[in-house]
Design an enzyme around this catalytic site. Sequence first.
Site, PDB file in Angstrom:
ATOM      1  N   GLY A   1     -21.855 -37.480   7.153  1.00  0.00           N
ATOM      2  CA  GLY A   1     -22.349 -36.496   8.105  1.00  0.00           C
ATOM      3  C   GLY A   1     -21.746 -36.671   9.478  1.00  0.00           C
TER       4      GLY A   1
ATOM      5  N   LEU B   1     -20.223 -32.216   0.711  1.00  0.00           N
ATOM      6  CA  LEU B   1     -19.638 -32.817   1.907  1.00  0.00           C
ATOM      7  C   LEU B   1     -19.640 -34.339   1.853  1.00  0.00           C
ATOM      8  CD1 LEU B   1     -18.537 -32.045   4.731  1.00  0.00           C
ATOM      9  CD2 LEU B   1     -20.858 -32.397   5.586  1.00  0.00           C
ATOM     10  N   ASP B   2     -18.492 -34.944   2.134  1.00  0.00           N
ATOM     11  CA  ASP B   2     -18.343 -36.407   2.208  1.00  0.00           C
ATOM     12  C   ASP B   2     -18.642 -37.116   0.892  1.00  0.00           C
ATOM     13  OD1 ASP B   2     -17.717 -36.058   4.869  1.00  0.00           O
ATOM     14  OD2 ASP B   2     -19.746 -36.466   5.563  1.00  0.00           O
ATOM     15  N   GLU B   3     -18.692 -36.374  -0.206  1.00  0.00           N
ATOM     16  CA  GLU B   3     -19.002 -37.005  -1.488  1.00  0.00           C
ATOM     17  C   GLU B   3     -17.890 -36.874  -2.510  1.00  0.00           C
ATOM     18  OE1 GLU B   3     -22.854 -35.950  -2.949  1.00  0.00           O
ATOM     19  OE2 GLU B   3     -23.835 -36.519  -1.070  1.00  0.00           O
TER      20      GLU B   3
END
Lengths: 291, 291, 291, 291
Positions: free
Chosen positions: D208, D234-236
């Site tokens: 995040g 997101l970010d995964e």
Amino acid sequence: MPASVTDEPLALTALLSGPDQPGLVARSAGWIFERKGNILHADQHRDDTENVFFQRLEWTPAPGMDPAVLGAAFRSFAADQLGMHGRVALSTDQTRVALFVSKADHCFHDLVLRFLAGEMRGKIVCVISNHEALAAATKHYGIPFHYIPVTDATKPAAEARQLEVLRQNCAGLIVMARYMQILSANFLTRCGVPVINIHHSFLPAFAGGRPYHQAHARGVKLIGATAHYATANLDEGPIIAQDVTRISHRHNVEDIIRRGRDLEKAVCAQAVRWHLDNRILVYRNKTVIFD
Amino acid sequence: MPASVTDEPLALTALLSGPDQPGLVARSAGWIFERKGNILHADQHRDDTENVFFQRLEWTPAPGMDPAVLGAAFRSFAADQLGMHGRVALSTDQTRVALFVSKADHCFHDLVLRFLAGEMRGKIVCVISNHEALAAATKHYGIPFHYIPVTDATKPAAEARQLEVLRQNCAGLIVMARYMQILSANFLTRCGVPVINIHHSFLPAFAGGRPYHQAHARGVKLIGATAHYATANLDEGPIIAQDVTRISHRHNVEDIIRRGRDLEKAVCAQAVRWHLDNRILVYRNKTVIFD
Amino acid sequence: MPASVTDEPLALTALLSGPDQPGLVARSAGWIFERKGNILHADQHRDDTENVFFQRLEWTPAPGMDPAVLGAAFRSFAADQLGMHGRVALSTDQTRVALFVSKADHCFHDLVLRFLAGEMRGKIVCVISNHEALAAATKHYGIPFHYIPVTDATKPAAEARQLEVLRQNCAGLIVMARYMQILSANFLTRCGVPVINIHHSFLPAFAGGRPYHQAHARGVKLIGATAHYATANLDEGPIIAQDVTRISHRHNVEDIIRRGRDLEKAVCAQAVRWHLDNRILVYRNKTVIFD
Amino acid sequence: MPASVTDEPLALTALLSGPDQPGLVARSAGWIFERKGNILHADQHRDDTENVFFQRLEWTPAPGMDPAVLGAAFRSFAADQLGMHGRVALSTDQTRVALFVSKADHCFHDLVLRFLAGEMRGKIVCVISNHEALAAATKHYGIPFHYIPVTDATKPAAEARQLEVLRQNCAGLIVMARYMQILSANFLTRCGVPVINIHHSFLPAFAGGRPYHQAHARGVKLIGATAHYATANLDEGPIIAQDVTRISHRHNVEDIIRRGRDLEKAVCAQAVRWHLDNRILVYRNKTVIFD
């Protein structure tokens, strides 16, 4: 509880090198496939300059095959058909390791505890020392301890005695775990097995004696440790593993020695593990490591 | 946008060394406190062997005080009362930096971009090169470029010309950003300012020419880079910063050179930053770095 | 032979924090100077956001002074005159350490051997375990072993028994060396001494159970270990030390666990050493470490 | 001068994965050998848990063979005969790369300079940005710049415009070089090419926004950066490369941001290089990297 290396299915590991030529991967893999083996890992390396090919193959044989017979057959095939030489090990092989130590005990305890924890594919069969300092600790671990003092005058006799102990124990690897004597060229030839030494510097910097004192005097910002195969040329054998740690002006020689101990333990254990896992090929005083 | 170093409140930084004696911390801090300054950072180091005391003090003066006058006064106090010598800098000082380059551009771009991004407490005032390769790039960055070719025959004249350019630009620091010429002892004496060099090995290993080729030939498992102050003894000056990166048998000399470039950039930038932040004291060919 | 920490001259170490104000360095150093002490190390830190000042002073007192009396006097001075609170330790203090372990023995052996080698300023006075696995090894090291099994039902009684053992041994630090039980908030309050825990992940990533399995499932390229002071919020206490090591797709969970053990040993030992050397100040769930 | 990647002899690289079965190495290597190709590198990996086999083969074809035809033939063979799917690239392929940037310029300059230095097997064909900050710098490098502002309201139209630019430029890879917008799931599906993102934390820690602020607040002792393939979560996405650097209580958020920039540059460049060298296979949200 630590995982034991002996839980794995039986496998063969071949470590080979020879002149490069097309088809080496296909033919060696083909030989295994024809005998219904299953390749677990296959690593290759070509030295472009020297035109040499290096290969590590790890495979499980078909059920019912005698792995020792199979290994010998593959070795002959590689030599005769591919011009590749080396060795084939079984995953059940337990290399018999002789530790040479003096008074410093950090690499000694670290290595022994790793073998006892099942981290290493082998067994420490004896400890040889020119001091009695680690006799009690060795015996506590249940390992035979051989006190063989060494002076300039007695060195030939001492080395003869060491060779006898090694032979009686069928040692397949010698580890100099901060053994503070130089093994003679004669000894290295006659012992007939690889010798791993841990030097407490980032070689080739600070070869020779008191490397941490040298490092402190020069004002380097990193200190290192180097594990290498011992050769007749002191501190110049093929490098297996190296690592470094950061120091500053705040660290005096005592601090550097303490921090260095942790490096030496880690680097020595890494080199021994790679050797016992049959991951190292030596060529022109350098190592190819299939990790 | 990157943070600018100039956003900070005005501060003075003293870098001092001298014979150790009780009370140095108390008396220097007391001097500042009596003048209603506020200490932001205070670092000390004692060399037990040499009995030398090193000190870095960073403080904000009371409002209304002239910082330049205050700095000079502190410097006199330290020298006269404490026997400590060194310098006092203002946080508004912008060291004028001269870059020496040849054809390799990685440290050049890296350093220039860091100065432009506001990461460095200083300003690149000129680029001096024995090749024209980086002329256009330098001009694009808005920095004057001085092409001064060097041969064995013209070296004295070339160095005289370099000194002239340095003087005209009031350079306070020279950075050899992979400048492939040796600066003569005469030049180093006459330039009168510190010279930072980046050597592409983990010194003292692989001093001299073609260090990556040397590293490849020896079969080391880590390559390094070293930033040091240049002295008349090539590659033997006080070491400021060092770092290493892991290589393996898979890396040929070209790979090593490419990976080395990243090391050189990082280590060179680190050394220049510490210098410009007044964090380095040199003593007996070693550095004390208050980071 | 490893250097012993007890060879050093007697020194006092003060660890203090309080609201920032001008003159703290001058006044604390002045107090020591007036009593003819000699400052060996002085470290400061200001938290700009919180306006808090942190200080570590290490000094040798004038001959003939009683160091315990002097330490108490400095502590009063700091509290009354400077508004700074903390503690003052003597270099001869030997913190009495209680190890909590379960079955895993790597941090246990590593820590015990470091204490026995004289690397640590303290003494392991007892080992408390919810399993009998390490009883024999503990006794071999000459350390009393307390087997206190823990189930959900018996936890309150078990913690009471643990507290009793701690009190009988005058323990000044608890180290959870891979102790696989959670200490209750009640226990942490009542034990009255710091508790260092080693968590086998790079916190805050992979808090909770089986962190190496979590790391493998997520496909991270580095695994870590974190030493922190235990608080009532599991895995959320102030972080003291962290380190990481590289892994790849070739490493299965067993490999990760084995590599992680080396990280855990190093990080745990580092945290314990910093604590025993009086280098750690805790503030707002973070640590200031004067190393 | 930096070595160019285009000096190498023409080679084919196959990246394949499929269900494991005996003979995959032998049969794929055999296919190449029968056509008189010479294998330069061969890497394999078996996922024991999932029973999946991954393979990277790099070989030079026999003279006179059309490499594109050969590559297509191998791909069909692998799919039809071995049940292995993936792609085959030629060493002459130059992936066309689109950079997405916002205002931060460190990854931008670093990547562009690496491409210009010949370090990367590809070409940056366009820069797309939601800000005009890097327009001039992009043009100076001779790369077309597309300013496409994005607001919540205009996002669908902006993404449509981005997709059009990508298509016009035949982009084969998107690199989000600190692009401060989230690409929608719809965009990721429709762009049809891999997207590499650099996140400024050691994921999964601090996913995040404002990860360096989060890291500072938590008091971690290492900060990290993570390059991953962007996915709808997101970010995964699958992690490609990660690295960390040490920080201490002395580093405020500004310092952390500055140090983080160096990490981001290195990690982002590493991921892009591995991708362009066809070294990455994605499987179950993880990467297998044959480096």
